[in-house]
Scaffold this motif. Structure first.
Motif, mmCIF file in Angstrom:
data_model
loop_
_atom_site.group_PDB
_atom_site.id
_atom_site.type_symbol
_atom_site.label_atom_id
_atom_site.label_comp_id
_atom_site.label_asym_id
_atom_site.label_seq_id
_atom_site.Cartn_x
_atom_site.Cartn_y
_atom_site.Cartn_z
ATOM 1 N N TYR A 1 0.793 -1.218 0.000
ATOM 2 C CA TYR A 1 0.000 0.000 0.000
ATOM 3 C C TYR A 1 0.828 1.272 0.000
ATOM 4 O O TYR A 1 0.287 2.354 0.184
ATOM 5 N N ILE B 1 2.342 4.167 -1.658
ATOM 6 C CA ILE B 1 2.138 4.797 -2.962
ATOM 7 C C ILE B 1 3.254 5.786 -3.269
ATOM 8 O O ILE B 1 3.677 5.942 -4.387
ATOM 9 N N LYS B 2 3.812 6.415 -2.240
ATOM 10 C CA LYS B 2 4.796 7.451 -2.476
ATOM 11 C C LYS B 2 6.126 6.893 -2.955
ATOM 12 O O LYS B 2 6.879 7.542 -3.635
ATOM 13 N N PHE C 1 -2.168 5.016 -8.441
ATOM 14 C CA PHE C 1 -1.323 3.940 -7.950
ATOM 15 C C PHE C 1 -0.543 3.359 -9.112
ATOM 16 O O PHE C 1 -1.096 3.046 -10.163
#
Lengths: 112, 226
Positions: A36, A38-39, A101
């Protein structure tokens, strides 16, 4: 009534046990721990490669890093940075990530 | 006498207004949730929610649980919308009974077990996963208690437990509302997700308990199932 209770209890117990076992199996996987995030830049999952190929791959620039960045603010003519207006749509009414994403890239085998 | 009847009319109108103020947004967002869920049954893997969890969707059990869970969620939200209607209860009680049976079946055998399984892989930290697990278990227990109490002909207790069950089902809707609001307020994605989750669950539970408290003579007795 008792049948409903027993069947429901069995399903819930089974779901929790199965979920725990599956979680134990996948928790050690690095892809799951970074699932999870995303960055971070898109993770590159390498399949079988020779040593010579890994050197050439490392030397080439990765364009994926720019894709993972969130929407950049638009520069106005005066030089001031303006934030893009966020638009609301009915599709946003979901549990999906609001930030685009980028799925992890899978490097395919390069056969010479 | 005329003044009293006018006051009663005003009071009834105000009550009706606040009821509509609650139910119109609830109905709108519930139907929007159902509308947004239907495309998932094309079984395409190109939805952002699925792409984000592509690793998990490669497992057939998780894949199946997801589709069962969203199907169950759609049915729950849809059937629950009409369950609180007094008009339907008075004029077409059979609709209430059958809709309730569908809701109970879907929650106890589909929605809660699949939700519990998927909670182990939920986004966020350990606490968010624990919260999803709590939601699944609490949803199961409250729905079961709602069924138990109506089978024992205890209508008041049945109403209270079904309010609690509906509050859990509605976290799916309220989460999405908060998620959008915090997104517009420029919160970062993960913090947005986590805070929206906590507010939707805790907030819905508090609202449910407030409604139960207001309508009950003895609040603590509302936790009975006999």
């Amino acid at each position: 009534m008792k049948v409903i209770l027993y069947v429901g209890a069995v399903l819930m117990t089974g779901a929790s046990i199965y979920g725990f076992i599956d979680y134990q199996k996948t928790s050690h996987d690095k892809a799951f721990t970074n699932l999870y995030s995303i960055k971070e830049p898109a993770a590159v999952i390498e399949t079988k490669q020779s040593a010579a190929e890994t050197k050439t791959v490392a030397a080439t620039p990765e364009p994926a890093k720019t894709e993972a960045a969130p929407a950049k603010p638009v520069k106005a003519k005066s030089g001031l940075v303006k934030k893009k207006r966020k638009k609301i749509s009915s599709e946003m009414f979901s549990r999906k990530a609001m930030v685009e994403f980028v799925p992890p890239k899978v490097m395919k085998d390069k056969k010479e | 006498m005329h003044t009293n009847s006018r006051m009663l009319t005003v009071q009834q109108s105000v009550r009706f207004f606040f009821k509509m103020l609650f139910w119109i947004p609830v109905a709108f967002f519930s139907l929007l949730l159902i509308y947004n869920t239907i495309p998932y049954f094309s079984f395409s893997k190109e939805f952002e929610f699925i792409v984000e969890r592509s690793m998990l969707f490669q497992q057939s059990f998780y894949n199946a649980s997801f589709y069962i869970h969203i199907f169950a969620g759609m049915l729950c939200i849809g059937t629950a919308l009409i369950q609180f209607s007094r008009v339907i209860l008075r004029k077409a009680k059979a609709i209430h009974v059958w809709s309730g049976r569908i809701y109970v079946f879907v929650v106890l055998f589909l929605g809660a077990p699949t939700g519990l399984y998927m909670s182990f892989f939920a986004k966020g930290s350990f606490w968010e996963r624990a919260l999803f697990m709590f939601m699944a278990i609490f949803w199961f227990i409250t729905t079961l208690n709602g069924l138990t109490t109506i089978l024992k002909k205890n209508v008041l207790a049945h109403k209270n437990w079904m309010i609690r069950s509906y509050a859990m089902a509605m976290t799916a809707v309220t989460f999405r509302v908060y998620h959008i609001l915090f997104y517009l307020a420029d919160w970062d994605h993960l913090s947005n997700y986590e805070i929206s989750l906590w507010i939707s669950v805790v907030g819905n539970m508090l609202v449910a308990e407030y409604f139960i408290y207001r309508r009950s003579k003895s609040y603590l007795k509302t936790f009975r199932i006999t």
